[in-house]
Design an enzyme around this catalytic site. Structure first.
Site, PDB file in Angstrom:
ATOM      1  N   PRO A   1     -46.719  -6.783  38.502  1.00 19.99           N
ATOM      2  CA  PRO A   1     -45.302  -6.908  38.806  1.00 19.99           C
ATOM      3  C   PRO A   1     -44.806  -6.022  39.945  1.00 19.99           C
ATOM      4  O   PRO A   1     -43.602  -5.746  40.014  1.00 19.99           O
ATOM      5  CB  PRO A   1     -44.652  -6.495  37.482  1.00 19.99           C
ATOM      6  CG  PRO A   1     -45.575  -5.423  36.963  1.00 19.99           C
ATOM      7  CD  PRO A   1     -46.970  -5.842  37.375  1.00 19.99           C
ATOM      8  N   ASP A   2     -45.685  -5.549  40.827  1.00 20.28           N
ATOM      9  CA  ASP A   2     -45.239  -4.613  41.875  1.00 20.28           C
ATOM     10  C   ASP A   2     -44.096  -5.165  42.720  1.00 20.28           C
ATOM     11  O   ASP A   2     -43.051  -4.509  42.890  1.00 20.28           O
ATOM     12  CB  ASP A   2     -46.418  -4.243  42.773  1.00 20.28           C
ATOM     13  CG  ASP A   2     -47.357  -3.244  42.136  1.00 20.28           C
ATOM     14  OD1 ASP A   2     -47.470  -2.135  42.663  1.00 20.28           O
ATOM     15  OD2 ASP A   2     -47.979  -3.574  41.111  1.00 20.28           O
TER      16      ASP A   2
END
Length: 821
Positions: free
Chosen positions: A563-564
């Protein structure tokens, strides 16, 4: 419940969206905005969307929580007048209606803004208001396929695999929210509103796993566009290993992590050579290492393995199921979920918001409204006055012009948060040190900045400071005094250990907004665990879902950096909200973003259903549980696939006719949605037989022409040839020193009347701007700066002769060069 203390308290939003577009105003509602959902008399379609629980749509319950609701018949003059009365005193309108529908009814954005001159209207549709795809049908599978992310998802040597949930469009919706806030901020300064045209497709193409964006380590340093077709076997990057009672995931990056694992293995001679401290050697010999580790873990539970690893500095996480994650002490202590009423008489576990503000969760406050529950609704609270109502500056504005951001962020999530703020006009100063180098700079050389760093840090300045020295800390505090935002994504507690925590910084500057973006949050039993994205996915139950369902170990998330990028967008949205709130209070705040809770929020429908119907949140592959045919079907060409989503009987009849099999539409086995789901395998075989001898783009165009959602599963190297992205100017380039040709990048996806676009600029050399920043911003004299450099408190970086160029004007939009050069 009260929104007092939340940064968007008093901001008024009219919500004419539905489906995943409704997540944008929901995000603003979480942050305190008064959002009124305007529905037709029959209710929005999502009230009837699966999954249902006892007659309640969990899609509607999640998407429209924290909002009020009214029902209006826009087909009548009275209904149109009621809508315009609401928009007359609103700050923002979000709409996702069919292209042109509101205008045809006489209540389009132009009419709204003629009556309310400082109103911001945001259209958020599948493909935008213009371009060859304007009237195409979207959907999560089609959007992900066209974005290029789908062809990088899935197990090695398998078909592409749709990520769980609606990750691509959920992330896009958060971006739409912050563009609305950016325009709102500009409107309050100028007194002039705006109309913004946004496309879920364009946002997803650069927000989830961007083909031209900043990549993670799974690409092994290669540009994503240089990767061959297919899904390469990169399991050695973040390997998943069996234990006695399940799986764990690990990442062995630094030499000290390898040495700790080697000790744990019993110091085997075959791995004793110093070259094994290099990641390349370990990759080359991974098979032997994996077998040794599997023997070590065979009689140990996941908890035993993770506990030992944490105590010895080895990055490790259990491969949890969603239910295990929800039940964990860490998630409970953080109140990541709350048991709440989601409809009258229905209580379930609900994801409790994306962010914390000053350690208070900005999450679930009230259930989604019953149909017309707030009939005759009037706005709550008072309208804020514009900051600069005299309109002293005319023409388009950069929404964050004049603001300064101190960016201590590293790797993807840190870089991207600052990069987006720079694209919105902020002066972003990256604060860094050679002693603790950003991982994205590991392949920097004297001749050039690494490609990942160049992409994720374009448009920034760089100052070198040693924050472990007293003079370095003092210099940083002087920068804070002259700044608006501080960004960090260190392990929780790092800034406090340096004496630079939020309390210390706000003592210097009470208006400072500080973002702490971490893997699992700043408190709780897991807070100090190492925060690599793949370990977050494993911990929260996402990896267990991101799997081909026909086998237990064909996990498909090796190549993603989620989920960066999504967490970065959440951070940007929270910063924009905090800046809007600061206009009234003059006081900043601390924003906490846990990547874990970004996942929970973006998969909130599934987690809520799991709490009501245990066992329902499980791997689904490319199948939509409630519709058929939906899936990824083979086509001509290397790694050729097309995504098709049929969601009603009319679309099935159109597909059958296009296949030359109109009889299928009346065949009792396939005529209804329920029948097709029962005979899914047969339906899929029929579609696959038809698509296989065709090119993916041809199938896409044929089906979209008859109203069926379809999209070619393109590869990253195909993006720059996409006709919709070209038509809407979605590419630019930066002239980064040391590269043989300009680097092609995604550019601002907001099509706006009054938001200016920042010129594309290259990424900085390490500590390139130290002297200028310390003199011009921190107020040091030139002699004082030289003394700081001599003492080691400040750093400078020399570059190869002639290599550095001015950061100004070092880029071009797609209209200024042929990107095929």
């Amino acid at each position: 419940m009260s929104t007092d203390g939340l940064p968007l308290s008093g901001v008024r939003v009219v919500d004419l969206t539905d489906g995943v577009a409704g997540v944008a105003p929901r995000f603003l509602a979480d942050l305190g905005a008064d959002v009124i959902l305007v529905e037709p008399r029959a209710g929005v379609d999502s009230r009837r969307a699966e999954p249902m629980h006892d007659g309640l749509s969990l899609v509607f319950a999640s998407t429209h929580a924290n909002k009020r609701g009214v029902a209006v018949d826009l087909g009548t003059e009275g209904g149109r007048d009621e809508l315009l009365r609401l928009t007359d005193s609103a700050d923002l309108v979000f709409e996702s209606q069919a292209v042109g529908r509101l205008g045809d009814l006489g209540v389009g954005p132009a009419v709204m803004r003629e009556r309310n001159s400082d109103l911001v209207v945001v259209s958020l549709t599948d493909f935008g208001q213009t371009g060859p795809y304007r009237d195409y049908r979207g959907g999560e599978l089609v959007t992900t396929a066209l974005s290029s992310a789908l062809t990088r998802s899935g197990a090695a040597d398998r078909e592409p695999l749709l990520p769980p949930g609606d990750l691509a469009r959920q992330t896009a919706a958060v971006s739409a929210a912050y563009y609305g806030l950016a325009a709102l901020r500009t409107a309050r300064q100028s007194g002039v509103g705006d109309y913004i045209d946004l496309s879920l497709f364009e946002l997803a193409a650069q927000d989830l796993d961007p083909g031209l964006g900043m990549a993670g380590t799974a690409t092994l340093g290669r540009p994503i566009t240089d990767l061959p077709p297919g899904r390469p076997d990169v399991r050695m990057m973040y390997p998943i290993l069996p234990c006695a009672d399940g799986f764990v995931r690990t990442f062995i990056g630094a030499p000290k992590q390898w040495l700790a694992l080697w000790e744990w293995l019993g110091r085997p001679e075959e791995f004793a050579d110093d070259s094994y401290q290099q990641i390349a050697t370990r990759f080359k010999n991974w098979t032997a290492i994996r077998l040794a580790v599997e023997r070590l873990f065979a009689d140990k539970t996941c908890d035993e393995v993770v506990e030992y690893a944490a105590a010895h500095g080895i990055a490790m996480a259990a491969l949890n199921t969603p239910a295990e994650a929800m039940a964990s002490d860490h998630v409970r202590e953080r109140a990541s979920f709350v048991d709440a009423e989601i409809a009258p008489g229905v209580t379930a576990a609900v994801a409790n918001g994306f962010v914390e503000l000053d350690d208070v969760r900005a999450g679930f406050r009230r259930r989604a409204p019953e149909l017309d529950e707030h009939a005759g609704a009037r706005w709550e609270g008072a309208t804020r006055a514009p900051v600069d109502p005299d309109g002293s500056q005319t023409g388009p504005r950069l929404p964050l012009a004049g603001l300064r951001v101190l960016d201590l962020g590293v790797i993807v999530v840190g870089a991207e948060t600052g990069r987006v703020l720079a694209d919105l006009g902020a002066d972003v100063v990256k604060v860094e040190s050679r002693s603790f180098k950003d991982g994205a700079r590991q392949s920097d050389s004297v001749e050039r900045v690494s490609r990942p760093f160049s992409i994720g840090n374009r448009g920034k300045r760089s100052v070198g400071l040693n924050l472990r020295s007293d003079d370095g800390k003092a210099a940083f505090k002087r920068l804070v005094a002259a700044s608006d935002v501080v960004l960090t994504n260190f392990k929780p507690g790092t800034m406090e250990s340096l004496g630079l925590g939020y309390d210390e910084l706000r003592a210097v500057n009470p208006a400072i907004v500080m973002v702490e973006n971490s893997a699992l949050g700043s408190r709780g039993p897991w807070s100090k665990r190492m925060g690599y994205g793949p370990l977050v996915r494993s911990t929260v139950g996402l990896t267990s879902l991101w799997r081909h369902p026909d086998t237990d170990d064909a996990f498909g998330d090796d190549m993603t950096i989620y989920p960066d990028q999504s967490a970065a967008r959440v951070g940007v949205g929270a910063v924009l909200a905090a800046l809007v709130g600061r206009e009234s209070t003059g006081v900043g705040c601390k924003i906490g973003v846990a990547q874990m809770e970004v996942v929970f929020s973006q998969l909130s429908i599934g987690y809520t259903r799991e709490s009501l119907e245990p066992g329902t949140l499980r791997p689904r592959g490319n199948v939509n549980e409630f519709h058929a045919p939906t899936g990824v079907y083979p086509t001509l060409g290397e790694d050729g696939f097309v995504a098709v989503e049929v969601t009603d009987d009319r679309q099935w009849a159109a597909l059958a006719a296009e296949m030359g099999r109109a009889d299928l539409a009346v065949d009792a086995r396939y005529a209804t949605r329920e029948a097709r789901c029962q005979h899914r395998s047969e339906v899929d075989d029929l579609v696959a037989e038809w698509t296989a001898p065709q090119q993916a783009r041809a199938v896409q165009d044929r089906l979209q022409a008859v109203g069926v959602a379809a999209g070619a599963a393109i590869h990253a190297f195909d993006l720059v040839g996409d006709p919709q992205l070209i038509d809407r100017g979605q590419f630019g380039s930066i002239d980064q020193p040391g590269y043989p040709k300009p680097l092609v990048v995604h550019v601002d996806p907001a099509h706006s009347e009054n938001l200016a676009t920042v010129p594309l600029r290259r990424a900085p050399w390490m500590a390139e701007h130290t002297r200028d920043v310390l003199v011009d911003v921190a107020g040091y004299t030139h002699d004082e700066v030289e003394a700081l450099i001599a003492s080691g408190a400040a750093e400078i970086q020399e570059v190869a002769a002639g290599a550095a160029r001015s950061a100004e004007g070092a880029g071009r939009s797609s209209g200024e060069r042929d990107l095929g050069e």
